[in-house]
Design a protein around this motif. Structure first.
Motif, PDB file in Angstrom:
ATOM      1  N   ALA A 220     -24.313 -28.104  54.911  1.00 21.87           N
ATOM      2  CA  ALA A 220     -24.159 -26.779  54.315  1.00 21.87           C
ATOM      3  C   ALA A 220     -23.231 -26.883  53.116  1.00 21.87           C
ATOM      4  CB  ALA A 220     -23.593 -25.799  55.339  1.00 21.87           C
ATOM      5  N   VAL A 221     -23.690 -26.356  51.974  1.00 24.59           N
ATOM      6  CA  VAL A 221     -22.947 -26.476  50.710  1.00 24.59           C
ATOM      7  C   VAL A 221     -22.721 -25.093  50.120  1.00 24.59           C
ATOM      8  CG1 VAL A 221     -22.950 -27.503  48.413  1.00 24.59           C
ATOM      9  CG2 VAL A 221     -24.051 -28.709  50.305  1.00 24.59           C
ATOM     10  N   GLU A 222     -21.589 -24.920  49.467  1.00 24.33           N
ATOM     11  CA  GLU A 222     -21.284 -23.651  48.808  1.00 24.33           C
ATOM     12  C   GLU A 222     -22.368 -23.314  47.783  1.00 24.33           C
ATOM     13  OE1 GLU A 222     -17.546 -24.341  47.002  1.00 24.33           O
ATOM     14  OE2 GLU A 222     -16.479 -24.686  48.892  1.00 24.33           O
ATOM     15  N   GLY A 223     -22.900 -22.103  47.888  1.00 26.93           N
ATOM     16  CA  GLY A 223     -23.955 -21.690  46.976  1.00 26.93           C
ATOM     17  C   GLY A 223     -23.513 -21.675  45.527  1.00 26.93           C
ATOM     18  N   GLU A 224     -22.287 -21.242  45.290  1.00 32.93           N
ATOM     19  CA  GLU A 224     -21.774 -21.165  43.914  1.00 32.93           C
ATOM     20  C   GLU A 224     -21.737 -22.538  43.251  1.00 32.93           C
ATOM     21  OE1 GLU A 224     -18.015 -19.236  43.763  1.00 32.93           O
ATOM     22  OE2 GLU A 224     -18.782 -17.279  44.422  1.00 32.93           O
ATOM     23  N   ARG A 225     -21.438 -23.564  44.041  1.00 31.28           N
ATOM     24  CA  ARG A 225     -21.385 -24.926  43.484  1.00 31.28           C
ATOM     25  C   ARG A 225     -22.768 -25.386  43.045  1.00 31.28           C
ATOM     26  NH1 ARG A 225     -18.461 -28.326  40.528  1.00 31.28           N
ATOM     27  NH2 ARG A 225     -18.911 -30.517  41.010  1.00 31.28           N
ATOM     28  N   VAL A 226     -23.781 -25.079  43.826  1.00 29.91           N
ATOM     29  CA  VAL A 226     -25.149 -25.453  43.476  1.00 29.91           C
ATOM     30  C   VAL A 226     -25.580 -24.726  42.203  1.00 29.91           C
ATOM     31  CG1 VAL A 226     -27.557 -25.452  44.231  1.00 29.91           C
ATOM     32  CG2 VAL A 226     -25.731 -25.949  45.872  1.00 29.91           C
ATOM     33  N   ILE A 227     -25.228 -23.458  42.100  1.00 35.61           N
ATOM     34  CA  ILE A 227     -25.560 -22.686  40.890  1.00 35.61           C
ATOM     35  C   ILE A 227     -24.880 -23.299  39.672  1.00 35.61           C
ATOM     36  CG2 ILE A 227     -25.243 -20.467  39.719  1.00 35.61           C
ATOM     37  CD1 ILE A 227     -27.465 -20.408  41.776  1.00 35.61           C
TER      38      ILE A 227
END
Length: 271
Positions: A220-227
């Motif tokens: 599970a990864v922070e969504g903001e980081r992927v964006i």
């Protein structure tokens, strides 16, 4: 709307669809009858290995692959909403290539897409657009010809020389398709499944959570980081391989867990 992205680290059999289906079941226990929107914008399948999809496509009057059919079993949404771009490939006949193995290998590994559907939406009106590569169709193995002919007669596709490029170009349009459908159905939770090992199948301006799936384990990864990574990359996210950006995601992993996912994954979504 809670927006979740599911990406895989290997092109095939990462477990993205299995994980997403499990996630759907768990989320439905929380949101009840509220809409969970599974979105697999681009999906490809091989008709030789999945011949049952021909019968299902003829039954539904719509080109559908394995993953879309699995989602359809768990959702009452229009299958076009779930999977706007579907592409079917076939094995070519080695005999028809005069036993030219180099050419055969090129078709088998670089793509032998024979039929494609792209669904578009304008307001509430939906249109299915079909394309066929007749060169590939004529080179396909004889055992699929009869059923393929039925699909061609039903869908009446436009002849094109290259379906692979159309698939890549379609990624640019599915972002707007997604916004239109999400606005129509107003889902509580959306699960976006990527294509092969692409980071994302569409452009996104926000994301709550991402799951990077590998055989047997998910992260599970922070969504903001992927964006953020999507914005700084020079290539569109459907060209970027998930594995190529893992080093930038590692320090932003919230949790890793064995598959299949247990109920504790819901704590990450409904925190």
């Amino acid at each position: 709307m809670i927006k979740i992205l599911v990406s895989g680290v290997v092109p095939f059999d990462s477990g993205k669809t299995t994980f997403s289906l499990r996630l759907m079941d768990l989320i439905k226990e929380i949101v009840g009858e509220k809409t969970v929107f599974p979105f697999k914008p681009v999906a490809g399948h091989n008709l030789w290995y999945s011949e049952h999809t021909i019968d299902e496509s003829l039954k539904h009057g719509l080109l559908l692959g394995n993953d879309a059919l699995k989602y359809l079993q768990k959702s009452n949404l229009n299958p076009r909403y779930i999977n706007p771009v579907a592409a079917a490939s076939v094995p070519v006949d080695l005999d028809k290539l005069s036993f030219d193995f180099t050419e055969y290998e090129r078709y088998m590994f670089e793509g032998s897409f024979v039929l494609m559907r792209e669904t578009t939406i304008q307001g509430k009106e939906i249109h299915d657009n079909y394309f066929v590569n007749r060169k590939i169709l004529n080179m396909s193995v004889q055992s699929l010809s009869k059923k393929m002919s039925k699909m061609i007669d039903l869908f009446m596709p436009v002849s094109v020389d290259d379906i692979t490029s159309r698939i890549l170009n379609a990624h640019e349009r599915v972002s707007e398709f997604f916004k239109s459908v999400a606005n129509l159905i107003q889902p509580e939770v959306t699960i976006i499944e990527s294509y092969n090992d692409a980071l994302s199948p569409l452009s996104l301006d926000s994301l709550d959570l991402a799951f990077i799936v590998s055989p047997g384990k998910a992260f599970a990864v922070e969504g903001e980081r992927v964006i953020h990574i999507m914005r700084v990359m020079n290539s569109p996210p459907w060209i970027v391989r998930t594995g190529s950006v893992l080093r930038y995601l590692r320090s932003h992993i919230i949790k890793s867990f064995e598959l299949p996912a247990e109920k504790s994954v819901l704590d990450l979504i409904f925190h």
